[in-house]
Write a protein that holds these residues in place. Structure first.
Motif, PDB file in Angstrom:
ATOM      1  N   LEU A  46       0.832  -1.201   0.000  1.00 15.99           N
ATOM      2  CA  LEU A  46       0.000   0.000   0.000  1.00 15.99           C
ATOM      3  C   LEU A  46       0.868   1.253   0.000  1.00 15.99           C
ATOM      4  O   LEU A  46       1.974   1.260   0.540  1.00 15.99           O
ATOM      5  CB  LEU A  46      -0.908   0.014   1.230  1.00 15.99           C
ATOM      6  CG  LEU A  46      -1.881  -1.154   1.376  1.00 15.99           C
ATOM      7  CD1 LEU A  46      -2.684  -1.020   2.662  1.00 15.99           C
ATOM      8  CD2 LEU A  46      -2.813  -1.240   0.183  1.00 15.99           C
ATOM      9  N   PRO A  47       0.377   2.356  -0.593  1.00 14.79           N
ATOM     10  CA  PRO A  47       1.114   3.623  -0.538  1.00 14.79           C
ATOM     11  C   PRO A  47       1.257   4.112   0.899  1.00 14.79           C
ATOM     12  O   PRO A  47       0.522   3.688   1.802  1.00 14.79           O
ATOM     13  CB  PRO A  47       0.237   4.581  -1.348  1.00 14.79           C
ATOM     14  CG  PRO A  47      -0.635   3.719  -2.183  1.00 14.79           C
ATOM     15  CD  PRO A  47      -0.852   2.471  -1.381  1.00 14.79           C
ATOM     16  N   LYS A  48       2.199   5.030   1.108  1.00 15.36           N
ATOM     17  CA  LYS A  48       2.396   5.620   2.429  1.00 15.36           C
ATOM     18  C   LYS A  48       1.142   6.366   2.885  1.00 15.36           C
ATOM     19  O   LYS A  48       0.796   6.378   4.062  1.00 15.36           O
ATOM     20  CB  LYS A  48       3.598   6.574   2.387  1.00 15.36           C
ATOM     21  CG  LYS A  48       4.007   7.123   3.731  1.00 15.36           C
ATOM     22  CD  LYS A  48       5.265   7.968   3.603  1.00 15.36           C
ATOM     23  CE  LYS A  48       5.678   8.517   4.963  1.00 15.36           C
ATOM     24  NZ  LYS A  48       6.894   9.377   4.842  1.00 15.36           N
ATOM     25  N   PHE A  49       0.454   6.987   1.944  1.00 15.00           N
ATOM     26  CA  PHE A  49      -0.812   7.665   2.214  1.00 15.00           C
ATOM     27  C   PHE A  49      -1.678   7.533   0.967  1.00 15.00           C
ATOM     28  O   PHE A  49      -1.186   7.621  -0.157  1.00 15.00           O
ATOM     29  CB  PHE A  49      -0.593   9.149   2.530  1.00 15.00           C
ATOM     30  CG  PHE A  49      -1.881   9.942   2.655  1.00 15.00           C
ATOM     31  CD1 PHE A  49      -2.532  10.008   3.875  1.00 15.00           C
ATOM     32  CD2 PHE A  49      -2.455  10.579   1.561  1.00 15.00           C
ATOM     33  CE1 PHE A  49      -3.730  10.713   4.003  1.00 15.00           C
ATOM     34  CE2 PHE A  49      -3.655  11.277   1.677  1.00 15.00           C
ATOM     35  CZ  PHE A  49      -4.289  11.342   2.905  1.00 15.00           C
ATOM     36  N   PHE A  50      -2.984   7.309   1.167  1.00 18.35           N
ATOM     37  CA  PHE A  50      -3.903   7.334   0.029  1.00 18.35           C
ATOM     38  C   PHE A  50      -5.302   7.675   0.509  1.00 18.35           C
ATOM     39  O   PHE A  50      -5.690   7.357   1.636  1.00 18.35           O
ATOM     40  CB  PHE A  50      -3.904   6.002  -0.736  1.00 18.35           C
ATOM     41  CG  PHE A  50      -4.506   4.840   0.009  1.00 18.35           C
ATOM     42  CD1 PHE A  50      -5.837   4.492  -0.148  1.00 18.35           C
ATOM     43  CD2 PHE A  50      -3.726   4.080   0.871  1.00 18.35           C
ATOM     44  CE1 PHE A  50      -6.393   3.417   0.529  1.00 18.35           C
ATOM     45  CE2 PHE A  50      -4.267   2.996   1.555  1.00 18.35           C
ATOM     46  CZ  PHE A  50      -5.600   2.662   1.390  1.00 18.35           C
ATOM     47  N   MET A  51      -6.054   8.331  -0.343  1.00 18.65           N
ATOM     48  CA  MET A  51      -7.439   8.687  -0.019  1.00 18.65           C
ATOM     49  C   MET A  51      -8.187   9.026  -1.300  1.00 18.65           C
ATOM     50  O   MET A  51      -7.679   9.768  -2.146  1.00 18.65           O
ATOM     51  CB  MET A  51      -7.487   9.887   0.934  1.00 18.65           C
ATOM     52  CG  MET A  51      -8.895  10.224   1.421  1.00 18.65           C
ATOM     53  SD  MET A  51      -8.898  11.663   2.518  1.00 18.65           S
ATOM     54  CE  MET A  51      -8.765  12.991   1.312  1.00 18.65           C
ATOM     55  N   LEU A  52      -9.384   8.473  -1.436  1.00 15.65           N
ATOM     56  CA  LEU A  52     -10.267   8.795  -2.544  1.00 15.65           C
ATOM     57  C   LEU A  52     -11.349   9.742  -2.039  1.00 15.65           C
ATOM     58  O   LEU A  52     -11.905   9.538  -0.967  1.00 15.65           O
ATOM     59  CB  LEU A  52     -10.916   7.525  -3.099  1.00 15.65           C
ATOM     60  CG  LEU A  52     -11.795   7.703  -4.347  1.00 15.65           C
ATOM     61  CD1 LEU A  52     -10.918   7.878  -5.582  1.00 15.65           C
ATOM     62  CD2 LEU A  52     -12.735   6.514  -4.528  1.00 15.65           C
ATOM     63  N   ALA A  53     -11.638  10.798  -2.814  1.00 19.27           N
ATOM     64  CA  ALA A  53     -12.656  11.766  -2.396  1.00 19.27           C
ATOM     65  C   ALA A  53     -13.337  12.355  -3.626  1.00 19.27           C
ATOM     66  O   ALA A  53     -12.751  12.407  -4.708  1.00 19.27           O
ATOM     67  CB  ALA A  53     -12.019  12.885  -1.570  1.00 19.27           C
ATOM     68  N   PRO A  54     -14.587  12.812  -3.466  1.00 21.21           N
ATOM     69  CA  PRO A  54     -15.306  13.406  -4.598  1.00 21.21           C
ATOM     70  C   PRO A  54     -14.862  14.845  -4.872  1.00 21.21           C
ATOM     71  O   PRO A  54     -14.418  15.561  -3.976  1.00 21.21           O
ATOM     72  CB  PRO A  54     -16.768  13.369  -4.140  1.00 21.21           C
ATOM     73  CG  PRO A  54     -16.698  13.419  -2.654  1.00 21.21           C
ATOM     74  CD  PRO A  54     -15.443  12.706  -2.267  1.00 21.21           C
ATOM     75  N   GLU A  55     -14.977  15.239  -6.120  1.00 19.43           N
ATOM     76  CA  GLU A  55     -14.756  16.632  -6.548  1.00 19.43           C
ATOM     77  C   GLU A  55     -16.032  17.097  -7.243  1.00 19.43           C
ATOM     78  O   GLU A  55     -16.617  16.367  -8.054  1.00 19.43           O
ATOM     79  CB  GLU A  55     -13.575  16.725  -7.515  1.00 19.43           C
ATOM     80  CG  GLU A  55     -12.231  16.379  -6.900  1.00 19.43           C
ATOM     81  CD  GLU A  55     -11.645  17.531  -6.096  1.00 19.43           C
ATOM     82  OE1 GLU A  55     -11.922  18.713  -6.439  1.00 19.43           O
ATOM     83  OE2 GLU A  55     -10.914  17.265  -5.124  1.00 19.43           O
ATOM     84  N   LEU A  56     -16.452  18.322  -6.941  1.00 19.99           N
ATOM     85  CA  LEU A  56     -17.727  18.798  -7.477  1.00 19.99           C
ATOM     86  C   LEU A  56     -17.642  19.232  -8.932  1.00 19.99           C
ATOM     87  O   LEU A  56     -18.656  19.398  -9.591  1.00 19.99           O
ATOM     88  CB  LEU A  56     -18.239  19.959  -6.610  1.00 19.99           C
ATOM     89  CG  LEU A  56     -18.540  19.584  -5.149  1.00 19.99           C
ATOM     90  CD1 LEU A  56     -19.061  20.799  -4.395  1.00 19.99           C
ATOM     91  CD2 LEU A  56     -19.548  18.450  -5.068  1.00 19.99           C
ATOM     92  N   GLY A  57     -16.421  19.413  -9.449  1.00 25.84           N
ATOM     93  CA  GLY A  57     -16.280  19.733 -10.876  1.00 25.84           C
ATOM     94  C   GLY A  57     -16.530  21.182 -11.213  1.00 25.84           C
ATOM     95  O   GLY A  57     -16.314  22.044 -10.360  1.00 25.84           O
ATOM     96  N   PRO A  58     -17.009  21.501 -12.429  1.00 29.05           N
ATOM     97  CA  PRO A  58     -17.543  20.533 -13.404  1.00 29.05           C
ATOM     98  C   PRO A  58     -16.431  19.881 -14.235  1.00 29.05           C
ATOM     99  O   PRO A  58     -15.426  20.534 -14.483  1.00 29.05           O
ATOM    100  CB  PRO A  58     -18.435  21.410 -14.283  1.00 29.05           C
ATOM    101  CG  PRO A  58     -17.828  22.777 -14.204  1.00 29.05           C
ATOM    102  CD  PRO A  58     -17.220  22.898 -12.853  1.00 29.05           C
ATOM    103  N   PRO A  59     -16.687  18.623 -14.686  1.00 29.11           N
ATOM    104  CA  PRO A  59     -17.773  17.768 -14.193  1.00 29.11           C
ATOM    105  C   PRO A  59     -17.407  17.157 -12.844  1.00 29.11           C
ATOM    106  O   PRO A  59     -16.231  17.083 -12.493  1.00 29.11           O
ATOM    107  CB  PRO A  59     -17.859  16.689 -15.268  1.00 29.11           C
ATOM    108  CG  PRO A  59     -16.449  16.535 -15.744  1.00 29.11           C
ATOM    109  CD  PRO A  59     -15.853  17.912 -15.693  1.00 29.11           C
ATOM    110  N   ALA A  60     -18.401  16.708 -12.089  1.00 32.16           N
ATOM    111  CA  ALA A  60     -18.139  15.991 -10.848  1.00 32.16           C
ATOM    112  C   ALA A  60     -17.354  14.726 -11.162  1.00 32.16           C
ATOM    113  O   ALA A  60     -17.562  14.086 -12.200  1.00 32.16           O
ATOM    114  CB  ALA A  60     -19.463  15.642 -10.167  1.00 32.16           C
TER     115      ALA A  60
END
Length: 556
Positions: A451-465
């Motif tokens: 695994l990477p030292k740090f990782f995180m998935l998160a949404p972005e509102l965009g546009p486009p999202a």
């Protein structure tokens, strides 16, 4: 039997006898958890009896059994209670219980939405019923800890205190607040770092002063932190400020790197109430080590045990701790939130043990959503915790998911798995955090082997999202492109995500490589209003637009 020379137990015979009461109650209750829980429910109903909440529940005063309690009191979430909490904040009394609200604890969950949890004297006592048996087990099973000072991280770091419109305090000074008042005085005598540091308004200067105290303590035996990355970040701060810290240690001074004049003035007012020892010989010794590569074992050679989160997402951040402290035992914490304590760790138990004498517990089986009694729990199954406390939260769905790992005496032991309500849903894609977390792990192990030292998935509102994956890892642009493609394909195999992509409601996954990912994440969470002690490692974050919060990025 608790802490000899700087002893909590040795301070006076009365302390030992008073603390032995919750310990004996807890270990006795382990043998008959059903009876213990019936007793706890009776005490909770008594606390709620003369409140406004009791008048809303049909025939509340006649509730005698668990079945009657479940039939008449509905399950609830924080949102259900929010209107009442707002009423308490402006000064309304006797809402949840007949007891006065002493203060609110403000939580900053990973959703970014603050919760205000009212605390009463009885609720604090319920916390103590769980914490004191853990401490007893800690110091009796690992007696070498008694021979030196301990460091307890201060969860309110960077958190501003205040009051509600009704004049009720918000926030505590430090974690010793959860112990009895007589015990707080005893605890202060063995702490390597004074609780006053929790009042520092800025985390980097607070870390500096923390390290300044810890460098004075070569005989440090025990460290208690929440997030394991907190300790990693503390060590990185030592490496950044080593020269200055060692000069302060030599001179008996303390000169934190305050970021601005206002923080400096506030910080100096706190420093004026603190004292620091002059240790020129130790400073010289550490400086000689620093000329090569300073190692934690050289700074604290007697460190025996580290207590921190080890379950769920926190497990990804344990490897750096093990590399820093390869010979130090790590004990995972139990499941404890601002609302209540669920489990506590015992060295001889297969997993953290239900805090059977603290609150009243129910469990919802995850796959069938069936409510289960204590007797009906099945080994290996996952459950959501339902909590009832003397603070007036009745049948409160915590959102915490646990797995039954075994029993200690006759009381269940649970491993914390994560949150059941972590769903990202910008446009109907319904990404469940545990599923996406597993997806990411598979992709990383396939391409990196780890695994990477740090990782995180998160949404972005965009546009486009769209969704954005942030990582701290050494990878070439070509390998990053392949990894991004792997993850995007796997995400599209989730029906709702794939459908949103086909409709053009979501754009493709984007990836960004970071420098100092854990440090930046912590800083951003503090800016969102979280306490340092509430900041948890999280693989999938529901708060959007993290691309603007992460500043140090690598070229890819």
């Amino acid at each position: 039997m608790f802490i000899s020379q700087c002893s909590l137990w040795g301070l006076q015979t009365g302390v030992q006898s008073i603390l032995s009461v919750p310990v004996l109650q807890f270990f006795s209750a382990l043998k008959d958890p059903v009876r213990a829980q019936q007793k706890r429910l009776g005490a909770i109903l008594k606390a709620v009896q003369e409140s406004e909440q009791a008048t809303r529940i049909p025939h509340f005063s006649s509730i005698r059994t668990v079945k009657e309690f479940q039939e008449r009191v509905p399950l609830c979430r924080y949102e259900t209670l929010e209107a009442d909490i707002e009423a308490i904040k402006v000064g309304k009394a006797r809402v949840f219980t007949s007891a006065p609200v002493l203060r609110f604890e403000k939580t900053g969950g990973s959703s970014g939405t603050a919760k205000y949890i009212p605390q009463t004297a009885l609720l604090l006592k319920e916390f103590q019923q769980g914490l004191i048996p853990w401490l007893w087990d800690l110091y009796t099973q690992r007696p070498k800890i008694k021979c030196g000072p301990s460091y307890w991280s201060l969860s309110p770091l960077g958190q501003k205190k205040g009051t509600t419109f009704g004049g009720i305090p918000v926030g505590t000074v430090d974690d010793s607040h959860y112990f009895p008042s007589f015990f707080q005085k005893a605890l202060a005598q063995i702490l390597a770092v004074p609780g006053l540091l929790a009042e520092f308004p800025e985390i980097e200067s607070c870390r500096y002063v923390t390290l300044r105290y810890l460098l004075e303590k070569p005989h440090l035996r025990f460290m208690s932190v929440w997030n394991p990355s907190f300790l990693t970040l503390l060590w990185e701060a030592l490496e950044r400020h080593a020269d200055r810290l060692l000069e302060d240690l030599k001179q008996g001074t303390c000169r934190p790197p305050f970021p601005d004049l206002h923080t400096q003035q506030f910080g100096q007012s706190i420093l004026s109430r603190l004292s620091f020892r002059k240790q020129p010989c130790r400073a010289q010794q550490l400086r000689l080590r620093l000329s090569q590569k300073l190692h934690p074992k050289e700074v604290w050679p007697h460190l025996q045990l580290i207590s921190c989160w080890t379950a769920a997402n926190a497990s990804y951040f344990l490897d750096p701790i093990r590399k820093l402290f390869p010979d130090v035992e790590i004990q995972g914490k139990g499941l404890l939130s601002t609302e209540g304590v669920v489990t506590l760790p015992l060295f001889e138990a297969p997993a953290p043990v239900l805090a059977i004498t603290s609150h009243f517990y129910e469990f919802i089986e995850s796959s069938s959503q069936t409510l289960c009694s204590l007797e009906a729990l099945e080994l290996g199954k996952n459950y959501e915790v339902v909590l009832s406390t003397s603070g007036g939260f009745l049948r409160y769905r915590t959102g915490d998911q646990v797995r039954l790992e075994g029993f200690f005496e006759k009381t269940p032991c649970f491993q914390f798995l994560g949150r059941v309500d972590q769903v990202c849903d910008l446009v109907g894609e319904k990404l469940h955090s545990q599923d996406v977390e597993s997806l990411l792990q598979c992709a990383f192990k396939k391409r990196f082997g780890s695994l990477p030292k740090f990782f995180m998935l998160a949404p972005e509102l965009g546009p486009p999202a769209h969704y954005h994956l942030f990582m701290e890892v050494d990878i070439t642009p070509e390998r990053l492109r392949i990894l991004q493609q792997d993850i995007e394909i796997s995400l599209q195999e989730r029906y709702h995500y794939g459908y949103a992509r086909k409709l053009g409601q979501l754009g493709p996954l984007q990836c960004t490589l970071l420098k100092n990912g854990a440090f930046q994440y912590e800083h951003a969470c503090l800016q969102l209003g979280q306490r340092a002690g509430d900041i948890k490692p999280i693989a999938v974050h529901r708060v959007p637009n993290w691309s603007s919060r992460f500043i140090e990025k690598t070229l890819s």
